[in-house]
Design an enzyme around this catalytic site. Structure first.
Site, PDB file in Angstrom:
ATOM      1  N   PHE A 172      -8.394  13.159  12.277  1.00 59.44           N
ATOM      2  CA  PHE A 172      -9.195  13.068  11.049  1.00 59.44           C
ATOM      3  C   PHE A 172      -8.474  12.172  10.034  1.00 59.44           C
ATOM      4  O   PHE A 172      -8.517  12.430   8.834  1.00 59.44           O
ATOM      5  CB  PHE A 172      -9.422  14.464  10.464  1.00 59.44           C
ATOM      6  CG  PHE A 172     -10.105  15.406  11.434  1.00 59.44           C
ATOM      7  CD1 PHE A 172     -11.461  15.303  11.703  1.00 59.44           C
ATOM      8  CD2 PHE A 172      -9.374  16.386  12.092  1.00 59.44           C
ATOM      9  CE1 PHE A 172     -12.088  16.152  12.607  1.00 59.44           C
ATOM     10  CE2 PHE A 172      -9.996  17.250  12.994  1.00 59.44           C
ATOM     11  CZ  PHE A 172     -11.353  17.134  13.257  1.00 59.44           C
ATOM     12  N   ARG A 174      -7.521   9.115   7.681  1.00 55.77           N
ATOM     13  CA  ARG A 174      -8.173   8.033   6.951  1.00 55.77           C
ATOM     14  C   ARG A 174      -7.241   6.837   6.968  1.00 55.77           C
ATOM     15  O   ARG A 174      -6.049   6.985   6.653  1.00 55.77           O
ATOM     16  CB  ARG A 174      -8.412   8.433   5.495  1.00 55.77           C
ATOM     17  CG  ARG A 174      -9.490   9.461   5.289  1.00 55.77           C
ATOM     18  CD  ARG A 174      -9.343  10.086   3.897  1.00 55.77           C
ATOM     19  NE  ARG A 174      -8.012  10.660   3.732  1.00 55.77           N
ATOM     20  CZ  ARG A 174      -7.512  11.077   2.578  1.00 55.77           C
ATOM     21  NH1 ARG A 174      -8.212  10.949   1.472  1.00 55.77           N
ATOM     22  NH2 ARG A 174      -6.303  11.597   2.500  1.00 55.77           N
ATOM     23  N   CYS A 292     -14.802   3.867  11.985  1.00 58.16           N
ATOM     24  CA  CYS A 292     -15.233   5.186  12.465  1.00 58.16           C
ATOM     25  C   CYS A 292     -16.654   5.576  12.064  1.00 58.16           C
ATOM     26  O   CYS A 292     -17.468   5.890  12.930  1.00 58.16           O
ATOM     27  CB  CYS A 292     -14.260   6.259  11.988  1.00 58.16           C
ATOM     28  SG  CYS A 292     -12.779   6.280  12.998  1.00 58.16           S
TER      29      CYS A 292
HETATM   30  C1  UDX Z   1      -8.960   4.899  17.559  1.00 55.68           C
HETATM   31  C2  UDX Z   1      -9.707   5.457  18.711  1.00 55.68           C
HETATM   32  O1  UDX Z   1      -9.002   6.527  19.135  1.00 55.68           O
HETATM   33  C3  UDX Z   1     -11.157   5.663  18.409  1.00 55.68           C
HETATM   34  O2  UDX Z   1     -11.768   6.421  19.390  1.00 55.68           O
HETATM   35  C4  UDX Z   1     -11.310   6.366  17.103  1.00 55.68           C
HETATM   36  O3  UDX Z   1     -12.658   6.539  16.808  1.00 55.68           O
HETATM   37  C5  UDX Z   1     -10.690   5.548  16.023  1.00 55.68           C
HETATM   38  O4  UDX Z   1      -9.369   5.375  16.317  1.00 55.68           O
HETATM   39  P1  UDX Z   1      -8.131   2.621  16.909  1.00 55.68           P
HETATM   40  O5  UDX Z   1      -6.809   3.267  16.762  1.00 55.68           O
HETATM   41  O6  UDX Z   1      -8.824   2.122  15.717  1.00 55.68           O
HETATM   42  O7  UDX Z   1      -9.121   3.607  17.652  1.00 55.68           O
HETATM   43  O8  UDX Z   1      -8.104   1.568  18.081  1.00 55.68           O
HETATM   44  P2  UDX Z   1      -7.558   0.109  18.121  1.00 55.68           P
HETATM   45  O9  UDX Z   1      -6.927  -0.223  16.807  1.00 55.68           O
HETATM   46  O10 UDX Z   1      -8.635  -0.694  18.691  1.00 55.68           O
HETATM   47  O11 UDX Z   1      -6.367   0.224  19.173  1.00 55.68           O
HETATM   48  C6  UDX Z   1      -6.449   0.525  20.505  1.00 55.68           C
HETATM   49  C7  UDX Z   1      -5.140   0.111  21.185  1.00 55.68           C
HETATM   50  O12 UDX Z   1      -5.199   0.469  22.543  1.00 55.68           O
HETATM   51  C8  UDX Z   1      -4.849  -1.373  21.112  1.00 55.68           C
HETATM   52  O13 UDX Z   1      -3.533  -1.576  20.674  1.00 55.68           O
HETATM   53  C9  UDX Z   1      -5.025  -1.839  22.557  1.00 55.68           C
HETATM   54  O14 UDX Z   1      -4.181  -2.929  22.881  1.00 55.68           O
HETATM   55  C10 UDX Z   1      -4.677  -0.587  23.318  1.00 55.68           C
HETATM   56  N1  UDX Z   1      -5.258  -0.498  24.671  1.00 55.68           N
HETATM   57  C11 UDX Z   1      -6.578  -0.698  24.864  1.00 55.68           C
HETATM   58  C12 UDX Z   1      -4.446  -0.156  25.753  1.00 55.68           C
HETATM   59  O15 UDX Z   1      -3.253   0.035  25.597  1.00 55.68           O
HETATM   60  N2  UDX Z   1      -5.009  -0.029  26.980  1.00 55.68           N
HETATM   61  C13 UDX Z   1      -6.325  -0.248  27.219  1.00 55.68           C
HETATM   62  O16 UDX Z   1      -6.779  -0.137  28.351  1.00 55.68           O
HETATM   63  C14 UDX Z   1      -7.134  -0.599  26.111  1.00 55.68           C
HETATM   64  C1  UDX Z   2     -12.831   8.154   8.273  1.00 50.05           C
HETATM   65  C2  UDX Z   2     -12.684   9.673   8.073  1.00 50.05           C
HETATM   66  O1  UDX Z   2     -12.506   9.963   6.684  1.00 50.05           O
HETATM   67  C3  UDX Z   2     -11.545  10.207   8.894  1.00 50.05           C
HETATM   68  O2  UDX Z   2     -11.456  11.616   8.755  1.00 50.05           O
HETATM   69  C4  UDX Z   2     -11.879   9.826  10.325  1.00 50.05           C
HETATM   70  O3  UDX Z   2     -11.103  10.425  11.233  1.00 50.05           O
HETATM   71  C5  UDX Z   2     -11.896   8.324  10.454  1.00 50.05           C
HETATM   72  O4  UDX Z   2     -12.943   7.852   9.646  1.00 50.05           O
HETATM   73  P1  UDX Z   2     -11.720   5.972   7.304  1.00 50.05           P
HETATM   74  O5  UDX Z   2     -12.881   5.282   7.904  1.00 50.05           O
HETATM   75  O6  UDX Z   2     -10.362   5.462   7.580  1.00 50.05           O
HETATM   76  O7  UDX Z   2     -11.704   7.517   7.722  1.00 50.05           O
HETATM   77  O8  UDX Z   2     -11.882   5.963   5.713  1.00 50.05           O
HETATM   78  P2  UDX Z   2     -12.705   6.800   4.635  1.00 50.05           P
HETATM   79  O9  UDX Z   2     -11.808   7.034   3.500  1.00 50.05           O
HETATM   80  O10 UDX Z   2     -13.356   7.969   5.219  1.00 50.05           O
HETATM   81  O11 UDX Z   2     -13.809   5.752   4.166  1.00 50.05           O
HETATM   82  C6  UDX Z   2     -14.855   5.336   5.017  1.00 50.05           C
HETATM   83  C7  UDX Z   2     -15.812   4.448   4.265  1.00 50.05           C
HETATM   84  O12 UDX Z   2     -16.544   5.192   3.303  1.00 50.05           O
HETATM   85  C8  UDX Z   2     -15.168   3.309   3.504  1.00 50.05           C
HETATM   86  O13 UDX Z   2     -15.934   2.138   3.654  1.00 50.05           O
HETATM   87  C9  UDX Z   2     -15.194   3.773   2.070  1.00 50.05           C
HETATM   88  O14 UDX Z   2     -15.213   2.715   1.151  1.00 50.05           O
HETATM   89  C10 UDX Z   2     -16.481   4.575   2.030  1.00 50.05           C
HETATM   90  N1  UDX Z   2     -16.512   5.611   0.996  1.00 50.05           N
HETATM   91  C11 UDX Z   2     -15.667   6.671   1.060  1.00 50.05           C
HETATM   92  C12 UDX Z   2     -17.457   5.542  -0.030  1.00 50.05           C
HETATM   93  O15 UDX Z   2     -18.244   4.599  -0.104  1.00 50.05           O
HETATM   94  N2  UDX Z   2     -17.498   6.554  -0.959  1.00 50.05           N
HETATM   95  C13 UDX Z   2     -16.665   7.622  -0.914  1.00 50.05           C
HETATM   96  O16 UDX Z   2     -16.779   8.494  -1.782  1.00 50.05           O
HETATM   97  C14 UDX Z   2     -15.716   7.679   0.130  1.00 50.05           C
END
Ligand code: UDX
Ligand code: UDX
Length: 462
Positions: A172, A174, A292
């Site tokens: 969860f 952010r 997300c």
């Molecule tokens: C994560 C995910 O867990 C996603 O499901 C969740 O909703 C948001 O956060 P994120 O950390 O944003 O995604 O992913 P990303 O920044 O795209 O990184 C994935 C990493 O996995 C990359 O560094 C990529 O190189 C690596 N990767 C991808 C592997 O090592 N093996 C693979 O087969 C594919």
């Molecule tokens: C979100 C969830 O908060 C986190 O728990 C989850 O696991 C991953 O996705 P993140 O996307 O990193 O995190 O950021 P968040 O702070 O939730 O903001 C998401 C989007 O909503 C941003 O574009 C932000 O600008 C927007 N936002 C957030 C608003 O427009 N208004 C608000 O009051 C809060």
């Protein structure tokens, strides 16, 4: 405990570094060699406050290692986190091919003792069992190749049957406060039917649960919610869908406020004080983006659809957001009338402050639409300028500071509420502009101060 985190993106790297920081022995695996090289040298491939510091200290104490060798990672970890990305497909479904590749790879390399395989990636509901099946496939493929290579006889194969359980442990975090969120979680969700696996996960998180690394160590322990696999997976989708809907709700209220002459920031305060509503995630603006919310809400709508249920409320939340992401354009047209030939400056590009992430950033829609209408687009973003990152950016001239941005602009749009934007020299900026108009897409600035600086100020629902 020995931990392996596979995938070092925003979630995996933060998880790995934080677990190393609290004393576990962590190997982070990534198939991107460049990234691995960078991380080995102590540099984080992403910008996340506090991450570099804990990474570097864990490297020094040898609590964290980086590799592209999945086999080495699997051999090391008693707990194996799958944290690869699950980007959206054009249909709205999650692309689970990376999770699949990793699960198969884990299976092919499982050979020394009991392992807990943790789904940290946000995966469609039902994926826990699917991952189990893929791991078993990986094991079977390895057995076949062992027999084919003549290394093992068919009768001896059962010795190679690895013991493992799958747990869903949604994150969860952010972006922009992911390290803080890891050490100060509201709850930890553990989905799975193996008590042995859940007990190991509780042991893993014990220092965090006991608030040993919390900003306020006197708080009661972090609640742990143990559920079945599907419920844990659903909790992640439902939490993000709720938060996204809450923002769409306040954005809708803001649009009504605009029409009736009320101030949404006061309205948000007024409703947020009701403890049943709560004051968080009620900031109206130009909509939600990031890696997300958009993908998880679409995936949940898609899952519902697969079961013949139309998720009408969620669809409405998405529609409101799509419209909201262009609200700045509407306001620019109201003030400037014709945008063709005008220059618009964007303050901020990333989808939120304190991150370098541009995935599904509202700025991208705005740039595209402004270009379509014939406007010239400039932008200044602290992190984009600092890192020289231009990934995925076209149709926009990136300036190196806010004053250069303002120079000659017909209007500014505050897209991302970076803290430093509250202390810019707006008086000077207004003077540099062709027309001192500012659309505050995050209701972040003080309207009176902006008027004093010489701006025509336009907020969202205010
Ligand atoms: C994560 C995910 O867990 C996603 O499901 C969740 O909703 C948001 O956060 P994120 O950390 O944003 O995604 O992913 P990303 O920044 O795209 O990184 C994935 C990493 O996995 C990359 O560094 C990529 O190189 C690596 N990767 C991808 C592997 O090592 N093996 C693979 O087969 C594919
Ligand atoms: C979100 C969830 O908060 C986190 O728990 C989850 O696991 C991953 O996705 P993140 O996307 O990193 O995190 O950021 P968040 O702070 O939730 O903001 C998401 C989007 O909503 C941003 O574009 C932000 O600008 C927007 N936002 C957030 C608003 O427009 N208004 C608000 O009051 C809060």
């Amino acid at each position: 405990m020995r931990v392996c985190v596979i995938g070092t993106g925003y979630v995996g790297l933060v998880t790995g570094a934080c677990l190393a920081h609290i004393g576990h022995d962590v190997i982070c695996v990534d198939n991107n060699e460049e990234k691995v090289k960078l991380m080995k040298s102590g540099q984080s491939p992403i910008f996340e406050p506090g991450l570099s510091e804990i990474m570097q200290s864990a490297i020094q104490t040898e609590k964290i290692h980086f590799t592209s060798d999945l086999a080495a990672g699997v051999a090391h970890g008693e707990i194996l986190f799958i944290a690869v990305g699950t980007p959206p497909l054009p249909t709205g479904e999650s692309d689970t091919r990376y999770v699949e590749a990793v699960a198969r790879g884990i299976g092919a390399n499982l050979n020394n003792g009991y392992k807990v395989i943790v789904n940290k990636s946000t995966v469609p509901i039902g994926s826990g069992d699917w991952v189990r099946m893929i791991v078993l496939d990986g094991i079977a493929e390895r057995q076949k190749s062992l027999v084919a290579a003549g290394g093992v006889s068919e009768e001896k194969l059962p010795e190679f049957v690895a013991e493992f359980d799958v747990v869903s442990n949604p994150e969860f975090l952010r972006e922009g406060s992911a390290v803080y969120d890891t050490f100060n979680p509201d709850r930890i969700v553990l989905g799975g039917n193996s008590q042995r696996a859940v007990a190991l996960m509780q042991q893993l998180y014990a220092p965090i649960v006991e608030r040993k690394y919390a900003a306020d160590p006197s708080l009661p322990p972090v609640p742990i919610l143990a559920t079945d696999l599907s419920s844990a997976e659903m909790i992640k989708y439902a939490a993000n869908a709720f938060l996204a809907t809450k923002i769409s709700f306040i954005n809708e209220v803001a649009n009504i406020c605009d029409r009736v002459g009320a101030d949404v920031t006061q309205v948000a305060k007024g409703i947020g004080l009701d403890s049943r509503i709560g004051n968080k995630f009620l900031q109206a603006g130009i909509g939600w983006g990031g890696s997300c919310f958009p993908k998880d809400v679409s995936a949940l709508i898609h899952t519902a659809d697969d079961y013949g249920y139309e998720a009408e409320l969620l669809k409405a939340a998405v529609n409101v957001n799509e419209r909201q992401r262009l609200i700045a354009l509407e306001k620019l047209q109201q003030v400037l009338k014709i945008l063709k030939g005008k220059t618009v400056g964007l303050l901020g590009l990333t989808f939120k402050p304190d991150t370098d992430d541009m995935r599904d950033a509202p700025a991208l829609n705005l740039i595209e639409q402004l270009n379509r209408l014939g406007a010239k687009v400039k932008a200044y973003d602290p992190i984009v300028s600092q890192t020289g990152m231009r990934h995925g950016l076209s149709g926009v001239l990136v300036e190196t500071d806010a004053e250069r941005l303002a120079d000659g602009c017909d209007a500014l749009v505050l897209v991302t509420e970076w803290k430093q934007f509250s202390t810019l020299d707006y008086l000077k900026m207004a003077k540099l502009m062709a027309h001192p108009v500012i659309i505050d897409g995050r209701n972040f600035l003080d309207p009176e101060a902006m008027v004093r600086a010489g701006f025509q100020y336009v907020g969202v629902g205010r």
